[in-house]
Design a protein around this motif. Sequence first.
Motif, PDB file in Angstrom:
ATOM      1  N   GLU A 211      47.730  33.079  31.081  1.00 40.26           N
ATOM      2  CA  GLU A 211      47.589  34.070  32.147  1.00 40.26           C
ATOM      3  C   GLU A 211      46.213  34.712  32.106  1.00 40.26           C
ATOM      4  O   GLU A 211      45.579  34.922  33.156  1.00 40.26           O
ATOM      5  N   LEU A 212      45.744  35.030  30.878  1.00 39.52           N
ATOM      6  CA  LEU A 212      44.403  35.607  30.741  1.00 39.52           C
ATOM      7  C   LEU A 212      43.329  34.622  31.198  1.00 39.52           C
ATOM      8  O   LEU A 212      42.306  35.010  31.778  1.00 39.52           O
ATOM      9  N   HIS A 213      43.581  33.359  30.906  1.00 38.97           N
ATOM     10  CA  HIS A 213      42.620  32.342  31.345  1.00 38.97           C
ATOM     11  C   HIS A 213      42.643  32.169  32.869  1.00 38.97           C
ATOM     12  O   HIS A 213      41.618  31.884  33.499  1.00 38.97           O
ATOM     13  N   ARG A 214      43.822  32.353  33.480  1.00 36.65           N
ATOM     14  CA  ARG A 214      43.972  32.167  34.923  1.00 36.65           C
ATOM     15  C   ARG A 214      43.466  33.365  35.704  1.00 36.65           C
ATOM     16  O   ARG A 214      42.975  33.218  36.842  1.00 36.65           O
ATOM     17  N   LEU A 215      43.550  34.578  35.150  1.00 38.20           N
ATOM     18  CA  LEU A 215      43.167  35.788  35.874  1.00 38.20           C
ATOM     19  C   LEU A 215      41.699  35.775  36.314  1.00 38.20           C
ATOM     20  O   LEU A 215      41.397  36.120  37.479  1.00 38.20           O
ATOM     21  N   PRO A 216      40.741  35.392  35.480  1.00 36.66           N
ATOM     22  CA  PRO A 216      39.353  35.369  35.980  1.00 36.66           C
ATOM     23  C   PRO A 216      39.166  34.430  37.163  1.00 36.66           C
ATOM     24  O   PRO A 216      38.408  34.718  38.103  1.00 36.66           O
ATOM     25  N   ILE A 217      39.903  33.304  37.115  1.00 33.49           N
ATOM     26  CA  ILE A 217      39.786  32.351  38.230  1.00 33.49           C
ATOM     27  C   ILE A 217      40.323  32.979  39.507  1.00 33.49           C
ATOM     28  O   ILE A 217      39.708  32.890  40.589  1.00 33.49           O
ATOM     29  N   GLU A 218      41.499  33.620  39.391  1.00 32.77           N
ATOM     30  CA  GLU A 218      42.081  34.260  40.568  1.00 32.77           C
ATOM     31  C   GLU A 218      41.179  35.386  41.065  1.00 32.77           C
ATOM     32  O   GLU A 218      41.019  35.588  42.289  1.00 32.77           O
ATOM     33  N   ILE A 219      40.611  36.139  40.078  1.00 30.72           N
ATOM     34  CA  ILE A 219      39.691  37.219  40.488  1.00 30.72           C
ATOM     35  C   ILE A 219      38.491  36.634  41.236  1.00 30.72           C
ATOM     36  O   ILE A 219      38.032  37.175  42.264  1.00 30.72           O
ATOM     37  N   GLU A 220      37.996  35.514  40.712  1.00 31.63           N
ATOM     38  CA  GLU A 220      36.858  34.857  41.383  1.00 31.63           C
ATOM     39  C   GLU A 220      37.247  34.406  42.777  1.00 31.63           C
ATOM     40  O   GLU A 220      36.486  34.580  43.758  1.00 31.63           O
ATOM     41  N   GLU A 221      38.454  33.826  42.892  1.00 30.39           N
ATOM     42  CA  GLU A 221      38.922  33.387  44.206  1.00 30.39           C
ATOM     43  C   GLU A 221      39.072  34.571  45.143  1.00 30.39           C
ATOM     44  O   GLU A 221      38.729  34.501  46.331  1.00 30.39           O
ATOM     45  N   LEU A 222      39.613  35.693  44.601  1.00 35.89           N
ATOM     46  CA  LEU A 222      39.762  36.888  45.433  1.00 35.89           C
ATOM     47  C   LEU A 222      38.405  37.423  45.879  1.00 35.89           C
ATOM     48  O   LEU A 222      38.247  37.893  47.022  1.00 35.89           O
ATOM     49  N   GLU A 223      37.422  37.378  44.984  1.00 37.61           N
ATOM     50  CA  GLU A 223      36.076  37.826  45.352  1.00 37.61           C
ATOM     51  C   GLU A 223      35.513  36.949  46.471  1.00 37.61           C
ATOM     52  O   GLU A 223      34.877  37.440  47.435  1.00 37.61           O
ATOM     53  N   GLN A 224      35.752  35.638  46.303  1.00 45.67           N
ATOM     54  CA  GLN A 224      35.272  34.732  47.351  1.00 45.67           C
ATOM     55  C   GLN A 224      35.953  35.015  48.692  1.00 45.67           C
ATOM     56  O   GLN A 224      35.313  35.041  49.758  1.00 45.67           O
ATOM     57  N   LYS A 225      37.294  35.206  48.636  1.00 44.50           N
ATOM     58  CA  LYS A 225      38.027  35.524  49.861  1.00 44.50           C
ATOM     59  C   LYS A 225      37.541  36.837  50.451  1.00 44.50           C
ATOM     60  O   LYS A 225      37.431  36.996  51.679  1.00 44.50           O
ATOM     61  N   LYS A 226      37.254  37.802  49.552  1.00 45.18           N
ATOM     62  CA  LYS A 226      36.764  39.096  50.016  1.00 45.18           C
ATOM     63  C   LYS A 226      35.421  38.940  50.739  1.00 45.18           C
ATOM     64  O   LYS A 226      35.186  39.529  51.820  1.00 45.18           O
ATOM     65  N   SER A 227      34.555  38.130  50.137  1.00 51.93           N
ATOM     66  CA  SER A 227      33.239  37.884  50.772  1.00 51.93           C
ATOM     67  C   SER A 227      33.407  37.175  52.111  1.00 51.93           C
ATOM     68  O   SER A 227      32.732  37.501  53.107  1.00 51.93           O
TER      69      SER A 227
END
Length: 259
Positions: A211-227
């Motif tokens: 889960e800890l390994h997956r969270l940065p990826i999801e955060i990155e995806e969310l940042e991309q979606k946000k942009s």
Amino acid sequence: MLTPQAIKDQEFQTKFRGYDTIEVKAYLELLADDYFELAELNRNLEEQLETLHVEREELQADNGALQEELRAHLATSVGSESEIAQERDAKEKELATLKEKLERVKQENQTLAQENRDYQQSNEKLKEDVERAERETAREKTETEKLRSRLELLVERNEELKQEGADFKTTILAAQNFANNLKATTEENARKLMEEAKAEVEGFKESAQAELHRLPIEIEELEQKKSQVRRELQELLHSYLAALDLDGEAAEEPVASRN
């Protein structure tokens, strides 16, 4: 009749916790010695008493002979009265001496009689001591029998207690075996639970790491979606503003034509 040797040879049965046989034997020997001394004293006193009786009889016989001689002499005497008086005085003195000697013999006889009575009292006391010792021995024998009976009861009770102790020991051993088995079972169950808990912790740890390994990826995806959303909003805003500008220009053209 009780004799010193009979006292020394007297035997008593030995029982549990009775009198000390050595002390009893020593006391009997002491009694026998005293009894022997008293018997010897009594025999000597009896011999002296017999001698005094003989001497008294001899003195009485001499006294009678002297009186007979005096009477015969007085009857046949032809001497002067002075000679008769002198001879009578001499005979009276001799008679007084014999009376004094007889009185001493009587006193000695009384003394011997008193000593004999004292001896008899001592002998009676000695017999009482022997009888008391026999009674004490009988009482001790009775007490010994009672103690032996009580000891037998205690031995039986001890055997019963030993049997009860053996049964109790068997029960204790069974309880200990049950406790050991329960302990082993509990330890085995605890070990299994610990292993299961460790496995669950390891699984949870792995899940958490994933889960800890997956969270940065999801955060990155969310940042991309946000942009992307921001860009889309900006484009939409620009489009809206452009549309507003076009509408304004279109409204100004009819006004100018009317002028």
